[in-house]
Design a protein around this motif. Structure first.
Motif, PDB file in Angstrom:
ATOM      1  N   VAL A  27      41.192  49.516  50.980  1.00 13.54           N
ATOM      2  CA  VAL A  27      41.020  49.827  52.404  1.00 13.54           C
ATOM      3  C   VAL A  27      42.269  50.519  52.940  1.00 13.54           C
ATOM      4  CG1 VAL A  27      40.622  48.853  54.702  1.00 13.54           C
ATOM      5  CG2 VAL A  27      39.459  47.875  52.709  1.00 13.54           C
ATOM      6  N   ILE A  41      38.462  46.202  37.798  1.00 13.73           N
ATOM      7  CA  ILE A  41      39.429  46.042  38.906  1.00 13.73           C
ATOM      8  C   ILE A  41      40.346  44.836  38.699  1.00 13.73           C
ATOM      9  CG2 ILE A  41      37.966  47.217  40.576  1.00 13.73           C
ATOM     10  CD1 ILE A  41      37.165  44.421  41.625  1.00 13.73           C
ATOM     11  N   GLN A  57      43.233  44.567  37.591  1.00 11.08           N
ATOM     12  CA  GLN A  57      44.654  44.750  37.909  1.00 11.08           C
ATOM     13  C   GLN A  57      44.933  44.797  39.406  1.00 11.08           C
ATOM     14  OE1 GLN A  57      42.533  46.985  36.787  1.00 11.08           O
ATOM     15  NE2 GLN A  57      43.259  49.091  36.985  1.00 11.08           N
ATOM     16  N   TYR A  58      43.887  44.829  40.232  1.00  7.51           N
ATOM     17  CA  TYR A  58      44.121  44.966  41.680  1.00  7.51           C
ATOM     18  C   TYR A  58      44.318  43.594  42.330  1.00  7.51           C
ATOM     19  CZ  TYR A  58      42.959  49.877  41.437  1.00  7.51           C
ATOM     20  OH  TYR A  58      42.977  51.204  41.135  1.00  7.51           O
ATOM     21  N   ILE A  59      45.372  43.477  43.106  1.00  8.14           N
ATOM     22  CA  ILE A  59      45.680  42.202  43.783  1.00  8.14           C
ATOM     23  C   ILE A  59      44.938  42.092  45.105  1.00  8.14           C
ATOM     24  CG2 ILE A  59      47.568  40.834  44.762  1.00  8.14           C
ATOM     25  CD1 ILE A  59      48.805  41.246  42.294  1.00  8.14           C
ATOM     26  N   ASP A  60      44.682  43.254  45.738  1.00  7.20           N
ATOM     27  CA  ASP A  60      44.020  43.256  47.045  1.00  7.20           C
ATOM     28  C   ASP A  60      43.012  44.394  47.050  1.00  7.20           C
ATOM     29  OD1 ASP A  60      43.247  43.353  49.690  1.00  7.20           O
ATOM     30  OD2 ASP A  60      45.258  43.066  50.488  1.00  7.20           O
ATOM     31  N   ILE A  61      41.732  44.053  46.999  1.00  2.16           N
ATOM     32  CA  ILE A  61      40.706  45.098  46.905  1.00  2.16           C
ATOM     33  C   ILE A  61      39.437  44.631  47.614  1.00  2.16           C
ATOM     34  CG2 ILE A  61      39.680  44.354  44.713  1.00  2.16           C
ATOM     35  CD1 ILE A  61      39.800  47.444  43.977  1.00  2.16           C
ATOM     36  N   CYS A  62      38.661  45.605  48.066  1.00  2.00           N
ATOM     37  CA  CYS A  62      37.436  45.329  48.818  1.00  2.00           C
ATOM     38  C   CYS A  62      36.224  45.676  47.954  1.00  2.00           C
ATOM     39  CB  CYS A  62      37.435  46.172  50.095  1.00  2.00           C
ATOM     40  SG  CYS A  62      35.962  46.022  51.097  1.00  2.00           S
ATOM     41  N   ILE A  63      35.241  44.785  47.946  1.00  2.00           N
ATOM     42  CA  ILE A  63      34.046  44.952  47.113  1.00  2.00           C
ATOM     43  C   ILE A  63      32.810  44.850  48.008  1.00  2.00           C
ATOM     44  CG2 ILE A  63      32.718  43.995  45.195  1.00  2.00           C
ATOM     45  CD1 ILE A  63      35.415  42.612  44.344  1.00  2.00           C
ATOM     46  N   CYS A  79      46.232  36.215  45.456  1.00  2.00           N
ATOM     47  CA  CYS A  79      45.345  37.366  45.277  1.00  2.00           C
ATOM     48  C   CYS A  79      44.359  37.433  46.454  1.00  2.00           C
ATOM     49  CB  CYS A  79      44.609  37.201  43.952  1.00  2.00           C
ATOM     50  SG  CYS A  79      43.755  38.639  43.402  1.00  2.00           S
ATOM     51  N   VAL A  80      43.980  38.669  46.821  1.00  2.00           N
ATOM     52  CA  VAL A  80      43.064  38.863  47.955  1.00  2.00           C
ATOM     53  C   VAL A  80      41.843  39.657  47.506  1.00  2.00           C
ATOM     54  CG1 VAL A  80      42.766  39.916  50.230  1.00  2.00           C
ATOM     55  CG2 VAL A  80      44.923  38.797  49.656  1.00  2.00           C
ATOM     56  N   ARG A  81      40.681  39.172  47.888  1.00  2.00           N
ATOM     57  CA  ARG A  81      39.447  39.915  47.691  1.00  2.00           C
ATOM     58  C   ARG A  81      38.733  39.997  49.037  1.00  2.00           C
ATOM     59  NH1 ARG A  81      41.268  41.517  43.685  1.00  2.00           N
ATOM     60  NH2 ARG A  81      40.596  41.261  41.532  1.00  2.00           N
ATOM     61  N   GLU A  82      38.224  41.192  49.330  1.00  2.00           N
ATOM     62  CA  GLU A  82      37.503  41.385  50.589  1.00  2.00           C
ATOM     63  C   GLU A  82      36.060  41.743  50.271  1.00  2.00           C
ATOM     64  OE1 GLU A  82      39.456  44.070  53.219  1.00  2.00           O
ATOM     65  OE2 GLU A  82      38.029  43.752  54.845  1.00  2.00           O
ATOM     66  N   TYR A  83      35.124  41.141  50.990  1.00  3.85           N
ATOM     67  CA  TYR A  83      33.701  41.329  50.705  1.00  3.85           C
ATOM     68  C   TYR A  83      32.936  41.586  51.991  1.00  3.85           C
ATOM     69  CZ  TYR A  83      35.173  38.464  46.729  1.00  3.85           C
ATOM     70  OH  TYR A  83      35.845  37.944  45.661  1.00  3.85           O
ATOM     71  N   GLN A  84      31.812  42.264  51.818  1.00  3.48           N
ATOM     72  CA  GLN A  84      30.852  42.274  52.908  1.00  3.48           C
ATOM     73  C   GLN A  84      30.013  41.012  52.738  1.00  3.48           C
ATOM     74  OE1 GLN A  84      27.967  45.479  53.112  1.00  3.48           O
ATOM     75  NE2 GLN A  84      28.107  45.438  55.330  1.00  3.48           N
ATOM     76  N   ARG A 114      39.449  34.648  39.624  1.00 11.73           N
ATOM     77  CA  ARG A 114      40.473  35.658  39.899  1.00 11.73           C
ATOM     78  C   ARG A 114      41.377  35.250  41.054  1.00 11.73           C
ATOM     79  NH1 ARG A 114      44.119  38.133  39.027  1.00 11.73           N
ATOM     80  NH2 ARG A 114      44.524  40.346  39.352  1.00 11.73           N
ATOM     81  N   ASP A 122      27.864  39.321  47.729  1.00  7.02           N
ATOM     82  CA  ASP A 122      28.641  38.467  46.838  1.00  7.02           C
ATOM     83  C   ASP A 122      28.947  37.131  47.489  1.00  7.02           C
ATOM     84  OD1 ASP A 122      29.154  39.971  44.467  1.00  7.02           O
ATOM     85  OD2 ASP A 122      30.502  41.250  45.609  1.00  7.02           O
TER      86      ASP A 122
END
Lengths: 77, 138
Positions: free
Chosen positions: A29, A57, A59-65, B21-26, B45, B107
Protein backbone atom coordinates in the motif's frame (compact mmCIF):
# COMPACT_ATOMS: atom_id res chain seq x y z
CA UNK A 1 1.86 -16.74 -11.77
CA UNK A 2 3.84 -13.55 -11.51
CA UNK A 3 7.23 -12.92 -9.96
CA UNK A 4 6.98 -10.83 -6.79
CA UNK A 5 8.60 -7.48 -7.27
CA UNK A 6 8.37 -3.94 -6.00
CA UNK A 7 9.53 -2.50 -9.30
CA UNK A 8 5.97 -2.07 -10.46
CA UNK A 9 4.54 1.43 -10.60
CA UNK A 10 1.93 2.78 -8.25
CA UNK A 11 -1.61 1.99 -9.35
CA UNK A 12 -5.00 2.79 -7.93
CA UNK A 13 -6.82 -0.01 -6.14
CA UNK A 14 -9.55 0.09 -8.78
CA UNK A 15 -6.97 -0.29 -11.53
CA UNK A 16 -5.35 -3.27 -9.80
CA UNK A 17 -8.77 -4.89 -9.44
CA UNK A 18 -9.43 -4.25 -13.12
CA UNK A 19 -6.05 -5.64 -14.21
CA UNK A 20 -6.33 -8.85 -12.17
CA UNK A 21 -9.96 -9.95 -12.20
CA UNK A 22 -10.87 -12.86 -9.94
CA UNK A 23 -7.33 -13.30 -8.67
CA UNK A 24 -5.87 -13.19 -5.20
CA UNK A 25 -3.62 -10.16 -5.26
CA UNK A 26 -0.81 -8.95 -2.99
CA UNK A 27 0.25 -5.33 -3.02
CA UNK A 28 2.26 -2.88 -0.97
CA UNK A 29 0.00 0.00 0.00
CA UNK A 30 1.32 3.43 -0.98
CA UNK A 31 -1.72 5.65 -0.45
CA UNK A 32 -4.70 5.63 1.89
CA UNK A 33 -7.92 7.60 2.20
CA UNK A 34 -9.06 9.53 5.27
CA UNK A 35 -10.31 6.30 6.86
CA UNK A 36 -6.98 4.58 6.41
CA UNK A 37 -8.34 2.36 3.68
CA UNK A 38 -5.93 1.57 0.82
CA UNK A 39 -6.60 3.47 -2.39
CA UNK A 40 -3.31 2.87 -4.24
CA UNK A 41 -0.36 0.54 -4.12
CA UNK A 42 2.38 -1.33 -5.90
CA UNK A 43 1.32 -4.68 -7.30
CA UNK A 44 3.48 -7.52 -6.00
CA UNK A 45 1.93 -10.84 -6.98
CA UNK A 46 -1.24 -12.59 -8.08
CA UNK A 47 -2.52 -16.13 -8.13
CA UNK A 48 -5.90 -17.84 -8.49
CA UNK A 49 -5.02 -19.84 -5.36
CA UNK A 50 -4.52 -17.94 -2.12
CA UNK A 51 -2.09 -20.49 -0.71
CA UNK A 52 0.22 -20.31 -3.71
CA UNK A 53 0.09 -16.52 -3.39
CA UNK A 54 1.48 -16.87 0.15
CA UNK A 55 4.48 -18.72 -1.21
CA UNK A 56 5.32 -15.66 -3.31
CA UNK A 57 5.18 -13.11 -0.51
CA UNK A 58 7.01 -14.88 2.31
CA UNK A 59 9.71 -12.20 2.43
CA UNK A 60 7.29 -9.30 2.94
CA UNK A 61 6.85 -8.06 6.51
CA UNK A 62 3.95 -5.71 5.71
CA UNK A 63 1.71 -6.49 2.75
CA UNK A 64 -1.94 -6.26 1.74
CA UNK A 65 -3.86 -9.24 0.35
CA UNK A 66 -7.29 -9.22 -1.27
CA UNK A 67 -9.46 -10.95 -3.84
CA UNK A 68 -9.90 -8.77 -6.92
CA UNK A 69 -13.53 -8.99 -7.85
CA UNK A 70 -16.67 -10.53 -6.55
CA UNK A 71 -16.91 -14.23 -5.77
CA UNK A 72 -18.94 -16.07 -8.39
CA UNK A 73 -21.56 -17.25 -5.89
CA UNK A 74 -23.81 -15.54 -3.38
CA UNK A 75 -22.12 -15.36 0.00
CA UNK A 76 -23.55 -17.44 2.85
CA UNK A 77 -21.38 -17.80 5.92
CA UNK B 1 -15.33 6.34 10.50
CA UNK B 2 -17.47 5.47 7.49
CA UNK B 3 -16.29 2.84 5.02
CA UNK B 4 -18.30 2.23 1.89
CA UNK B 5 -18.80 -1.24 0.44
CA UNK B 6 -20.16 -2.60 -2.82
CA UNK B 7 -21.83 -5.93 -2.20
CA UNK B 8 -21.34 -7.14 1.34
CA UNK B 9 -20.08 -5.24 4.41
CA UNK B 10 -16.29 -5.27 4.20
CA UNK B 11 -13.27 -3.21 5.18
CA UNK B 12 -9.51 -3.40 4.95
CA UNK B 13 -8.06 -4.44 8.30
CA UNK B 14 -4.44 -4.60 9.46
CA UNK B 15 -3.37 -7.48 11.68
CA UNK B 16 -0.11 -7.22 13.63
CA UNK B 17 1.10 -10.52 14.99
CA UNK B 18 3.25 -11.23 17.99
CA UNK B 19 6.36 -11.38 15.81
CA UNK B 20 5.72 -7.81 14.52
CA UNK B 21 4.75 -8.96 11.04
CA UNK B 22 1.76 -7.17 9.47
CA UNK B 23 -0.83 -8.51 7.06
CA UNK B 24 -3.66 -6.40 5.70
CA UNK B 25 -6.84 -7.96 4.30
CA UNK B 26 -10.15 -7.02 2.89
CA UNK B 27 -12.25 -8.55 5.65
CA UNK B 28 -15.90 -9.45 5.80
CA UNK B 29 -17.61 -7.54 8.61
CA UNK B 30 -19.93 -10.04 10.25
CA UNK B 31 -21.51 -9.13 13.60
CA UNK B 32 -23.21 -12.55 13.63
CA UNK B 33 -19.86 -14.38 13.78
CA UNK B 34 -18.66 -14.98 17.34
CA UNK B 35 -14.92 -14.79 16.72
CA UNK B 36 -12.66 -13.20 14.15
CA UNK B 37 -11.16 -15.66 11.68
CA UNK B 38 -7.77 -15.70 9.95
CA UNK B 39 -6.29 -18.38 7.63
CA UNK B 40 -3.93 -20.84 9.31
CA UNK B 41 -1.10 -20.02 6.91
CA UNK B 42 -1.27 -16.36 7.90
CA UNK B 43 -1.55 -17.14 11.60
CA UNK B 44 1.72 -19.02 11.19
CA UNK B 45 3.32 -16.09 9.36
CA UNK B 46 2.16 -13.64 12.02
CA UNK B 47 3.99 -15.58 14.70
CA UNK B 48 1.50 -18.21 15.84
CA UNK B 49 3.05 -21.52 14.74
CA UNK B 50 0.82 -23.44 17.13
CA UNK B 51 -2.15 -22.45 14.96
CA UNK B 52 -0.81 -24.43 12.01
CA UNK B 53 -0.11 -27.62 13.89
CA UNK B 54 -1.60 -30.73 12.37
CA UNK B 55 -0.83 -33.31 15.03
CA UNK B 56 -3.55 -35.95 14.73
CA UNK B 57 -2.76 -37.54 18.10
CA UNK B 58 -2.12 -34.73 20.58
CA UNK B 59 -4.77 -32.05 20.75
CA UNK B 60 -3.38 -28.55 21.18
CA UNK B 61 -4.53 -26.73 24.30
CA UNK B 62 -5.91 -23.87 22.25
CA UNK B 63 -8.11 -26.12 20.11
CA UNK B 64 -11.49 -24.52 19.61
CA UNK B 65 -14.60 -26.22 18.30
CA UNK B 66 -17.47 -24.32 16.76
CA UNK B 67 -20.68 -24.89 14.91
CA UNK B 68 -22.25 -23.19 11.92
CA UNK B 69 -25.35 -23.91 9.90
CA UNK B 70 -23.02 -26.04 7.78
CA UNK B 71 -21.81 -28.31 10.57
CA UNK B 72 -18.96 -28.54 13.07
CA UNK B 73 -15.46 -27.22 12.60
CA UNK B 74 -12.37 -26.72 14.70
CA UNK B 75 -9.46 -24.29 14.73
CA UNK B 76 -6.88 -22.82 17.05
CA UNK B 77 -7.71 -19.89 19.30
CA UNK B 78 -5.02 -17.20 19.21
CA UNK B 79 -4.74 -13.65 20.52
CA UNK B 80 -3.80 -11.22 17.75
CA UNK B 81 -1.46 -8.57 19.09
CA UNK B 82 -3.18 -5.68 17.32
CA UNK B 83 -6.09 -5.23 14.93
CA UNK B 84 -6.60 -1.90 13.19
CA UNK B 85 -9.06 -0.36 10.78
CA UNK B 86 -7.64 2.96 9.77
CA UNK B 87 -6.78 4.89 12.91
CA UNK B 88 -8.91 2.68 15.14
CA UNK B 89 -6.90 -0.12 16.70
CA UNK B 90 -7.56 -2.73 19.37
CA UNK B 91 -4.94 -4.85 21.15
CA UNK B 92 -5.18 -8.54 21.94
CA UNK B 93 -8.17 -9.63 19.86
CA UNK B 94 -9.26 -13.28 19.90
CA UNK B 95 -8.99 -14.95 16.50
CA UNK B 96 -9.63 -18.47 15.30
CA UNK B 97 -7.10 -19.83 12.83
CA UNK B 98 -9.39 -21.45 10.32
CA UNK B 99 -9.53 -21.57 6.53
CA UNK B 100 -12.83 -20.33 5.22
CA UNK B 101 -13.49 -21.43 1.62
CA UNK B 102 -11.52 -19.23 -0.73
CA UNK B 103 -14.43 -19.22 -3.14
CA UNK B 104 -15.95 -16.71 -0.70
CA UNK B 105 -13.36 -14.15 -1.78
CA UNK B 106 -12.44 -13.35 1.81
CA UNK B 107 -9.49 -14.41 3.94
CA UNK B 108 -10.54 -12.78 7.17
CA UNK B 109 -13.82 -12.34 9.01
CA UNK B 110 -14.22 -9.64 11.62
CA UNK B 111 -16.57 -11.08 14.19
CA UNK B 112 -17.86 -10.10 17.60
CA UNK B 113 -14.50 -10.47 19.33
CA UNK B 114 -13.43 -7.30 17.50
CA UNK B 115 -16.77 -5.66 16.80
CA UNK B 116 -18.46 -6.04 20.18
CA UNK B 117 -16.74 -3.10 21.91
CA UNK B 118 -17.37 -0.88 18.89
CA UNK B 119 -20.40 1.11 17.91
CA UNK B 120 -20.87 -0.71 14.65
CA UNK B 121 -23.60 0.30 12.22
CA UNK B 122 -24.11 -1.37 8.87
CA UNK B 123 -26.14 1.02 6.76
CA UNK B 124 -27.41 -0.78 3.68
CA UNK B 125 -29.21 2.33 2.44
CA UNK B 126 -25.91 4.05 1.72
CA UNK B 127 -23.86 0.82 1.68
CA UNK B 128 -21.48 1.86 4.41
CA UNK B 129 -20.02 0.46 7.62
CA UNK B 130 -19.66 2.94 10.44
CA UNK B 131 -17.29 1.91 13.18
CA UNK B 132 -15.79 3.60 16.18
CA UNK B 133 -14.25 1.89 19.17
CA UNK B 134 -14.89 2.92 22.72
CA UNK B 135 -12.19 0.75 24.27
CA UNK B 136 -9.64 0.88 21.47
CA UNK B 137 -6.83 3.33 21.01
CA UNK B 138 -7.12 6.07 18.43
Amino acid sequence: MSVPSLDSKELSLDQIRKDHPRMWVAMVVTKRDDNGQPIAGKFVAEDPDRYRLRDQIVQYIDICIFFAGDPPYPLFL
Amino acid sequence: MRIHFDRVPAAFVRLRGRNGCVREYQALVSPATEYCIVPKVDAYRLGYPEAARGDPITQPVNLFRGVTFDGFWEGSLISMKEVAIGSVSTPNVDFIAYDIPQISGFDVILGKSFLAPSRLVIDYDVKAVRIGHEGGTK
